[in-house]
Structures are given as structure tokens and as C-alpha cells.
Design a protein around this motif. Structure first.
Motif, PDB file in Angstrom:
ATOM      1  N   ALA A 118      41.407  47.717 -36.365  1.00 13.24           N
ATOM      2  CA  ALA A 118      41.390  46.573 -35.271  1.00 13.24           C
ATOM      3  C   ALA A 118      42.348  47.382 -33.853  1.00 13.24           C
ATOM      4  CB  ALA A 118      42.050  45.354 -35.790  1.00 13.24           C
ATOM      5  N   CYS A 119      41.777  47.900 -33.074  1.00 14.68           N
ATOM      6  CA  CYS A 119      42.307  48.216 -31.718  1.00 14.68           C
ATOM      7  C   CYS A 119      41.586  47.757 -30.591  1.00 14.68           C
ATOM      8  CB  CYS A 119      42.260  49.707 -31.646  1.00 14.68           C
ATOM      9  SG  CYS A 119      40.716  50.530 -32.397  1.00 14.68           S
ATOM     10  N   PRO A 120      41.445  46.271 -30.329  1.00 14.64           N
ATOM     11  CA  PRO A 120      41.077  45.851 -29.339  1.00 14.64           C
ATOM     12  C   PRO A 120      41.615  45.845 -27.902  1.00 14.64           C
ATOM     13  CG  PRO A 120      41.756  44.084 -30.556  1.00 14.64           C
ATOM     14  CD  PRO A 120      42.392  45.500 -31.231  1.00 14.64           C
ATOM     15  N   GLY A 121      42.837  46.477 -27.638  1.00 17.86           N
ATOM     16  CA  GLY A 121      43.690  46.542 -26.706  1.00 17.86           C
ATOM     17  C   GLY A 121      44.454  45.343 -26.272  1.00 17.86           C
ATOM     18  N   ILE A 122      45.005  45.178 -25.048  1.00 15.47           N
ATOM     19  CA  ILE A 122      45.801  44.269 -24.440  1.00 15.47           C
ATOM     20  C   ILE A 122      45.226  43.394 -23.648  1.00 15.47           C
ATOM     21  CG2 ILE A 122      47.007  45.452 -22.812  1.00 15.47           C
ATOM     22  CD1 ILE A 122      49.504  44.520 -24.172  1.00 15.47           C
ATOM     23  N   LYS A 123      45.484  42.084 -23.352  1.00 19.36           N
ATOM     24  CA  LYS A 123      45.283  41.331 -22.351  1.00 19.36           C
ATOM     25  C   LYS A 123      46.063  41.132 -21.313  1.00 19.36           C
ATOM     26  CE  LYS A 123      43.888  36.486 -21.335  1.00 19.36           C
ATOM     27  NZ  LYS A 123      43.850  35.026 -21.909  1.00 19.36           N
ATOM     28  N   LEU A 124      45.361  41.601 -20.079  1.00 19.49           N
ATOM     29  CA  LEU A 124      46.011  41.476 -18.860  1.00 19.49           C
ATOM     30  C   LEU A 124      46.078  39.986 -18.303  1.00 19.49           C
ATOM     31  CD1 LEU A 124      44.938  44.877 -16.712  1.00 19.49           C
ATOM     32  CD2 LEU A 124      46.893  44.437 -18.481  1.00 19.49           C
ATOM     33  N   ALA A 309      45.702  48.545 -37.789  1.00 22.16           N
ATOM     34  CA  ALA A 309      45.733  48.582 -36.263  1.00 22.16           C
ATOM     35  C   ALA A 309      46.357  49.551 -35.485  1.00 22.16           C
ATOM     36  CB  ALA A 309      46.162  47.151 -36.044  1.00 22.16           C
ATOM     37  N   LEU A 310      46.062  49.794 -34.273  1.00 23.78           N
ATOM     38  CA  LEU A 310      46.760  50.795 -33.715  1.00 23.78           C
ATOM     39  C   LEU A 310      46.558  50.771 -32.129  1.00 23.78           C
ATOM     40  CD1 LEU A 310      44.822  54.272 -33.521  1.00 23.78           C
ATOM     41  CD2 LEU A 310      43.831  52.307 -34.542  1.00 23.78           C
ATOM     42  N   GLY A 311      47.312  51.331 -31.296  1.00 16.83           N
ATOM     43  CA  GLY A 311      46.863  51.074 -30.014  1.00 16.83           C
ATOM     44  C   GLY A 311      47.655  49.798 -29.316  1.00 16.83           C
ATOM     45  N   ASP A 312      47.384  49.343 -28.356  1.00 15.21           N
ATOM     46  CA  ASP A 312      48.052  48.246 -27.680  1.00 15.21           C
ATOM     47  C   ASP A 312      48.240  46.817 -28.451  1.00 15.21           C
ATOM     48  OD1 ASP A 312      48.637  49.934 -25.496  1.00 15.21           O
ATOM     49  OD2 ASP A 312      47.021  49.209 -24.259  1.00 15.21           O
ATOM     50  N   ALA A 313      47.091  46.620 -29.166  1.00 17.10           N
ATOM     51  CA  ALA A 313      46.938  45.446 -29.941  1.00 17.10           C
ATOM     52  C   ALA A 313      48.034  45.315 -31.216  1.00 17.10           C
ATOM     53  CB  ALA A 313      45.421  45.180 -30.252  1.00 17.10           C
ATOM     54  N   CYS A 314      48.334  46.499 -31.786  1.00 17.91           N
ATOM     55  CA  CYS A 314      49.236  46.166 -32.818  1.00 17.91           C
ATOM     56  C   CYS A 314      50.615  45.899 -32.575  1.00 17.91           C
ATOM     57  CB  CYS A 314      49.136  47.694 -33.649  1.00 17.91           C
ATOM     58  SG  CYS A 314      50.167  48.848 -33.066  1.00 17.91           S
ATOM     59  N   SER A 315      51.361  45.445 -33.608  1.00 26.35           N
ATOM     60  CA  SER A 315      52.786  45.067 -33.472  1.00 26.35           C
ATOM     61  C   SER A 315      53.988  45.904 -33.441  1.00 26.35           C
ATOM     62  CB  SER A 315      52.978  43.944 -34.525  1.00 26.35           C
ATOM     63  OG  SER A 315      53.191  44.399 -35.625  1.00 26.35           O
TER      64      SER A 315
END
Length: 424
Positions: A118-124, A309-315
Motif C-alpha cells: 500500500a503506497c497511495p500517497g498523502i492527501k493535501l 506499506a511505504l512512501g508518504d502513506a506509511c506511519s
């Protein structure tokens, strides 16, 4: 790579097929992970769920706003970066059912997996600041966090000959924590070069209590703050924008009290608050923070052994940068392969992130660090001392990193980011 809808690997798929690996998100992290997996095992069945037809090199947007790159330089078709051999599901994910190994799509259909990445990014969260969305792109209100807005930043900077310029930074976490400062430094260096900097009141408003979270880089940055005569406002959070009126409202913490302050602006560069995507925050995968709950080293989910998970969406507490995703992708790839064989994770991520701070034309402070603020330089100090402004670092950002991204990271070429194996 074949192009066009006739390619069976790229037509929409909502069948009941179970894929070896399903990747949610076709951004930097998702494409890099898929490419790293296929480099190791080309026989894997991999699906990438990604609705966008366009792929962006987002680290380039500060350079667009700063007058170095043109916006189209940072944009390519999603088709052109999709790895050969994957199934591209052109749809939006709207939920996770990890107990059943399913991803739920917006049309109600399911995609089944053996392992999920899961790596759907972050919400602006532009709407978190009243008045901001309506003002963006007008009235001197801009942000390098938007492809269509970064060119407006450039026009504003070139057109401003005097007045007040505000630059804001919201509470963490945000993607690329140095980007709010980069916008200020790049603007100031252009104003300095054109001779108008003495006519401009430059203010930096950050919700944080320090200029930069890793102390080793602060002295070099402060030299530029002083050189550009920029006024620092710590614990000053943007809470409203009146575009037509030319006013920004900040909540400023001073000791135990919080006061509201209105500041007039002729130009304001806003970095929006950022949160996990809505469907992530409401899912079984979410940690208390709303981001996907992972082990910081292995990037495996805290409760589901076949979810990563990786990228901006992980904790994980690393800085949310493209450089972090580039380092994470090979770690996730080898751990996914282990999971497919029923084995525990075999590689660990050290929290590496990089933030090339463009402090003036031709010079960059190359911040590289990991968990706990530990310095993790990629180069010997005699070549690049990341705590000092460097012309070689500028060459890296301006000339080297874009092709490394397009032709290295997204192709599974793991230059300088080979995964660290546990116990090695």
C-alpha cells in the motif's frame, strides 16, 4: 513497452483473479517497488491500482517555482512509467479488507492478493484552511505543491518588486519538510539577483518550534535567513486566507497562550496541511495517526503479515521524501518475496531521507538523515559536506537526480540503495 488500450496488461481488470502482489498507488513508491520486484522475479503476477493517467516528478516542482525547470519537464504519462508485465488497473481504491486479502475499488469490485503493498500517497488538505482553495492561483496566493501552481509562483516572484512575501509551513507530517523553506530561499535569491530584495519584507511562518528538525543543518540555513533578512515566526500556523483582501490569519503560540494575528501580503506561498487519504484513515490498516501502521524497519504491517506499506502513506517516522521511497522500495521488494514464501522479513530500512535545500542559485545544503536525525551522508565529506552549501549538490539536484528518477528508480535500478539485509 507496448502502448495503447490494446495491450492486455493495461486494460481495466475487475476479475476475481488473485495476484501475487497488488500495489495500491502508481506514484514513485509503487512503480519503484513493482520494478524492483520484477527485477528479482519476472514471473510474478503484479497489479497496480492507479487511477491517474499522468505521473509527476514532484521533487522538481520547487525548481519550477524557482525558475529552474519548466513544468512539463516534471510530467510524463502513467503509461510510459508502468513496468512491463504488470496489470494496470485504472481505478481508485476505496477500502481494504485485509482479513480476506482484498482491495475494494470505487466501483464496488474487488482485487484479490497474496501480498499487498500500500503506497497511495498523502492527501493535501487544501480545505483545512478557510479561503485557501478559492484563492489559489489568484491574488498572489500560490504553492509549489501543485503542478499547475508552481509556474504561478515563478510569475509572482518575477513580478514582485516590493511589498510583503509570506511563506508558510503547516504542522508535520508533510511531504518534503524542506520544501516550504526552499520556496523562500529560491524566491529570495531571485530577488537578490534582480536588486529588489531590500524592498521586500520576507516572513517565514512555521507551525514548528525550529527551522529544521535535524540540528546539524540549521547553522548553514540560518546564514541564508540572515543574508536574505527573512523574519522567522515559530509556532505560527496559517488558519485562514483572504485572497481578495490580501490578508492571512495565523494562530501564534507564545508560551501558554495562543493569539490570532492578521498579516497583509502581496504574495503568499502556502504549504497545505497533509493527512493520510480518507480511505486509509478509515481502514483496518490505519494506525492512530491515520497512516498505515508499519514496523519502522521492515515496513511490514503491525497486524497483517502479508501487508506492507511505504512512501508518504506509511506511519514510519522518516521524512516523507522521494529519496525515502527510493530507499524503501528495494527493502519492501525483498520482504514481499520472503512473505510470498511464508518467511519473515529479511531486509531493514534505516529511515533514510534526503532534502536538497536550494539556498541560492547554484548552491544546495544536502540534508541526508535517518531515524532519530542520524546523519546518513551518501558521499564522503571531502566530496560533499551536506552541512554546508555546495555547488556539487546543486549539480546533483539540477542535472543528475531527474534521470536517476526516470531511468533508475522507476526501472528497478537500485543505484546506491541496495537493501540492507537483517543480520548482515
Amino acid at each position: 513497452m507496448a502502448n495503447g488500450a490494446s495491450d492486455p496488461a493495461r486494460v481495466p481488470s475487475t476479475t476475481a483473479k488473485t495476484y501475487d502482489v497488488v500495489i495500491v498507488g502508481g506514484g514513485s513508491a509503487g512503480i519503484a517497488t513493482a520494478a524492483s520486484l520484477l527485477k528479482r522475479n519476472a514471473r510474478l503476477s503484479i497489479a497496480i491500482i492507479e487511477p491517474s493517467e499522468v505521473h509527476y516528478y514532484q521533487p522538481g516542482w520547487t525548481m519550477v517555482g524557482g525558475g529552474i525547470f519548466d513544468a512539463p519537464f516534471t510530467r510524463r504519462s502513467q503509461e510510459s512509467v508502468m513496468p512491463d508485465g504488470v496489470t494496470w488497473i485504472r481505478a481508485s481504491a476505496c477500502g481494504f479488507a485485509p482479513e480476506d486479502d482484498r482491495v475494494i475499488l470505487a466501483d464496488g469490485s474487488d482485487v484479490h492478493y497474496r501480498v499487498l503493498v500500500a503506497c497511495p500517497g498523502i492527501k493535501l488538505d487544501w480545505d483545512a484552511i478557510p479561503g485557501l482553495r478559492e484563492a489559489l492561483g489568484h491574488y498572489g496566493v500560490t504553492s509549489n505543491y501543485g503542478y499547475d501552481l508552481a509556474p504561478y509562483t515563478r510569475r509572482l516572484v518575477d513580478g514582485l518588486k516590493g511589498g510583503r512575501a509570506l511563506f508558510t509551513q503547516p504542522p508535520m507530517p508533510i511531504k518534503c519538510a524542506g520544501a516550504p523553506q526552499k520556496a523562500m530561499y529560491r524566491s529570495c535569491t531571485r530577488w537578490e539577483k534582480s536588486g529588489v530584495l531590500p524592498n521586500i519584507d520576507v516572513q517565514f511562518h512555521t507551525a514548528g518550534a525550529v527551522l529544521f528538525g535535524v540540528p546539524a543543518y540549521v547553522p548553514a540555513l540560518m546564514e541564508y535567513v540572515e543574508r536574505y533578512n527573512a523574519h522567522l515566526n515559530f509556532e505560527s500556523k496559517l488558519v485562514a486566507v483572504d485572497g481578495p483582501g490580501g490578508f492571512a490569519t495565523f494562530e501564534q503560540k507564545r508560551g501558554d497562550s495562543v493569539t490570532r494575528v492578521e498579516e497583509h501580503f502581496d504574495m503568499i506561498h502556502v504549504v497545505p496541511p497533509q493527512i493520510a487519504p480518507d480511505f486509509v484513515r478509515s481502514s483496518p490498516l490505519a494506525a492512530a495517526s491515520g497512516f498505515i501502521d508499519v514496523d519502522e524497519a521492515t515496513l511490514r504491517h503491525a497486524r497483517y503479515a502479508n501487508v506492507f506499506a511505504l512512501g508518504d502513506a506509511c506511519s514510519a517516522s522518516n521524512a516523507k521524501t522521494m529519496a525515502a521511497a527510493r530507499k524503501q522500495a528495494p527493502v519492501v521488494a525483498v520482504n514481499v518475496l520472503a512473505a510470498l514464501e511464508g518467511k519473515p522479513p529479511v531486509a531493514a530500512y534505516d529511515g533514510y531521507g534526503s532534502c536538497p535545500l536550494t539556498v541560492e542559485s547554484g548552491k544546495i545544503v544536502l540534508a541526508e538523515f535517518g531515524y532519530g536525525g542520524k546523519l546518513l551522508p551518501s558521499f564522503p565529506k571531502w566530496l560533499i559536506d551536506g552541512t554546508k552549501p555546495s555547488r556539487l549538490s546543486w549539480l546533483l539536484k539540477d542535472t543528475i537526480l531527474p534521470p536517476v528518477y526516470w531511468h533508475g528508480m522507476l526501472k528497478g535500478r537500485e543505484w546506491m540503495v541496495k537493501p540492507h539485509m537483517i543480520g548482515a
